[in-house]
Design a protein around this motif. Structure first.
Motif, short mmCIF file in Angstrom:
data_model
loop_
_atom_site.label_atom_id
_atom_site.label_comp_id
_atom_site.label_asym_id
_atom_site.label_seq_id
_atom_site.Cartn_x
_atom_site.Cartn_y
_atom_site.Cartn_z
N THR A 135 0.84 -1.20 0.00
CA THR A 135 0.00 0.00 0.00
C THR A 135 0.88 1.25 0.00
O THR A 135 2.08 1.19 0.27
CB THR A 135 -0.91 0.02 1.24
OG1 THR A 135 -0.08 0.13 2.42
CG2 THR A 135 -1.73 -1.26 1.33
N GLU A 295 -2.73 -11.39 -3.49
CA GLU A 295 -3.69 -10.31 -3.68
C GLU A 295 -5.06 -10.85 -3.30
O GLU A 295 -5.37 -12.02 -3.54
CB GLU A 295 -3.68 -9.83 -5.12
CG GLU A 295 -2.38 -9.17 -5.56
CD GLU A 295 -2.46 -8.67 -6.99
OE1 GLU A 295 -3.46 -7.96 -7.31
OE2 GLU A 295 -1.57 -8.99 -7.78
N ASP A 297 -9.39 -10.64 -3.37
CA ASP A 297 -10.51 -10.16 -4.17
C ASP A 297 -11.42 -9.29 -3.30
O ASP A 297 -11.11 -8.97 -2.15
CB ASP A 297 -11.26 -11.33 -4.82
CG ASP A 297 -11.88 -12.27 -3.78
OD1 ASP A 297 -12.06 -11.86 -2.61
OD2 ASP A 297 -12.20 -13.42 -4.15
N PHE A 298 -12.59 -8.91 -3.86
CA PHE A 298 -13.48 -8.01 -3.14
C PHE A 298 -14.04 -8.64 -1.87
O PHE A 298 -14.49 -7.94 -0.97
CB PHE A 298 -14.63 -7.57 -4.07
CG PHE A 298 -14.18 -6.63 -5.16
CD1 PHE A 298 -13.75 -5.34 -4.84
CD2 PHE A 298 -14.17 -7.03 -6.48
CE1 PHE A 298 -13.32 -4.47 -5.84
CE2 PHE A 298 -13.75 -6.16 -7.49
CZ PHE A 298 -13.32 -4.88 -7.16
N GLU A 299 -14.04 -9.97 -1.81
CA GLU A 299 -14.53 -10.66 -0.61
C GLU A 299 -13.41 -10.94 0.39
O GLU A 299 -13.63 -11.61 1.41
CB GLU A 299 -15.22 -11.97 -1.01
CG GLU A 299 -16.47 -11.75 -1.87
CD GLU A 299 -17.12 -13.06 -2.25
OE1 GLU A 299 -16.52 -14.13 -1.96
OE2 GLU A 299 -18.22 -13.03 -2.83
N GLY A 300 -12.21 -10.46 0.08
CA GLY A 300 -11.08 -10.68 0.98
C GLY A 300 -10.45 -12.05 0.85
O GLY A 300 -9.70 -12.47 1.74
N ARG A 303 -6.45 -14.52 -4.47
CA ARG A 303 -6.66 -14.85 -5.88
C ARG A 303 -5.35 -15.00 -6.65
O ARG A 303 -5.37 -15.28 -7.84
CB ARG A 303 -7.54 -13.79 -6.54
CG ARG A 303 -6.95 -12.38 -6.59
CD ARG A 303 -7.95 -11.41 -7.20
NE ARG A 303 -7.40 -10.07 -7.34
CZ ARG A 303 -6.72 -9.65 -8.41
NH1 ARG A 303 -6.50 -10.47 -9.41
NH2 ARG A 303 -6.26 -8.41 -8.45
#
Length: 348
Positions: A135, A295, A297-300, A303
């Motif tokens: 980040t 990394e 995904d949107f659900e944590g 992937r």
């Protein structure tokens, strides 16, 4: 001459818990890489501040004569990454290079350009580093940390001295002096400003994180909730789902529902130590999955960065492993425990 296929972080590779550091480790790593990648060349970059602390100086000089070693007077990390970018080469280092992710975007999420090296039963073993995506906050934190450390190190190979004026009247009292600012008399040096003796400043070389610290610790999490901390013993640690038939397996599923626990194999992951006491991970079953610094995904859920079964992967301080679909997370740290908020520890 072949283009360099790899840039070796010589200071990082040579470092051991004991001093002086043997340069033969760098030679062994170079030779092993060239055996695995015939037809390529290798360049090793050595921080100039480290050179005086190396053993086997004859090998250092030989590598310079053969022109595969570069002793760099500035920031060796910057030089290593610049060469890697220029030639599209791999890098052998345990550094995660978070401080340089803005300048070198190819480091973000890299799983093919940066490699760790370990010695297992005397054999050199390379493994790809799954660096993950840093980040902005992590990049800035590491950049500032690097600048702070750089202020304590010499930026060139010149000798440095410090005035010992006890009166506090010397304009340079306590300051670091260059050779042109001192006079030499035999084996002693004196400040030109006040005449008091000047002592040489000996700078310790930078030590890769995790080499000079305590035991390897594994923090077990379910999601973001810390469950316990496990110390990796000398014989290694097998982690998975509780089973009476596998009493030597450390259970990481306690507290999970049956469906979630079933996504973790009875013997899911092995963490063991190399010849230097540094950790490696090996995913054991053909089914289910393990991920290293993935990394999300949107659900944590992870992937990327899935581990191949039966292959050792080097672990560095701060790495995170996700087991199964990511419900169980393992955080790796090297060093004395600073306190476990869960207040518990599994028996290995």
């Amino acid at each position: 001459m072949s283009l360099p296929g790899v840039i070796i972080d010589a200071s990082n590779v040579a470092a051991t818990r004991k001093r002086p550091w043997p340069f033969s480790r760098v030679v062994e790593v170079r030779d092993a890489w060239l055996r695995d990648h015939p037809g390529t060349a290798a360049i090793a970059v050595l921080d100039a501040t480290v050179r005086p602390f190396l053993d086997e100086q004859h090998l250092v000089k030989q590598a310079e004569r053969e022109q595969w070693l570069e002793v760099h007077q500035g920031d060796a990390d910057d030089r290593i990454l610049a060469l890697a970018a220029r030639f599209g080469a791999a890098v052998v280092s345990s550094d995660n290079f978070r401080f340089a992710r803005r300048e070198h975007a190819w480091l973000q999420g890299s799983d093919s350009r940066v490699w760790s090296v370990r010695r297992v039963h005397g054999r050199v073993v390379f493994s790809p580093r799954h660096l993950g995506v840093a980040t902005d906050e992590e990049i800035e934190r590491d950049r500032l940390h690097k600048l702070d450390k750089a202020g304590l190190l010499r930026e060139d190979a010149e000798e440095r001295f410090r005035c010992t004026d006890p009166t506090g009247t010397c304009l340079r009292g306590g300051a670091v002096l260059l050779p042109r600012q001192v006079n030499k008399d035999g084996n002693r040096w004196f400040c030109r400003s006040c005449g008091y003796e000047a002592v040489e400043v000996v700078v310790e070389p930078p030590v890769p994180e995790g080499l000079d610290t305590g035991p390897v610790l594994v923090t077990v999490q379910h999601g973001y909730a810390v469950r316990a901390t496990v110390t990796v013993p000398p014989q290694g640690l097998t982690l998975g789902r509780a089973s009476r038939s596998r009493p030597g397996t450390t259970d990481v599923t306690e507290g999970l529902g049956a469906d979630r626990a079933a996504e973790i194999s009875r013997a899911h992951l092995r963490i063991f130590l190399d010849d230097d006491g540094r950790p490696l991970a090996e995913h054991l079953p053909e089914n289910n999955a393990s991920f290293l610094n993935p990394e999300l995904d949107f659900e944590g859920l992870p992937r990327t960065a899935r581990l191949a079964a039966g292959t050792p992967y080097a672990l560095e301080d701060g790495d995170e492993l996700h087991l199964g679909p990511g419900t169980v997370r393992l955080r790796i740290s090297n060093g004395a425990r600073t306190g476990d908020e869960s207040g518990s520890e599994y028996a290995g």
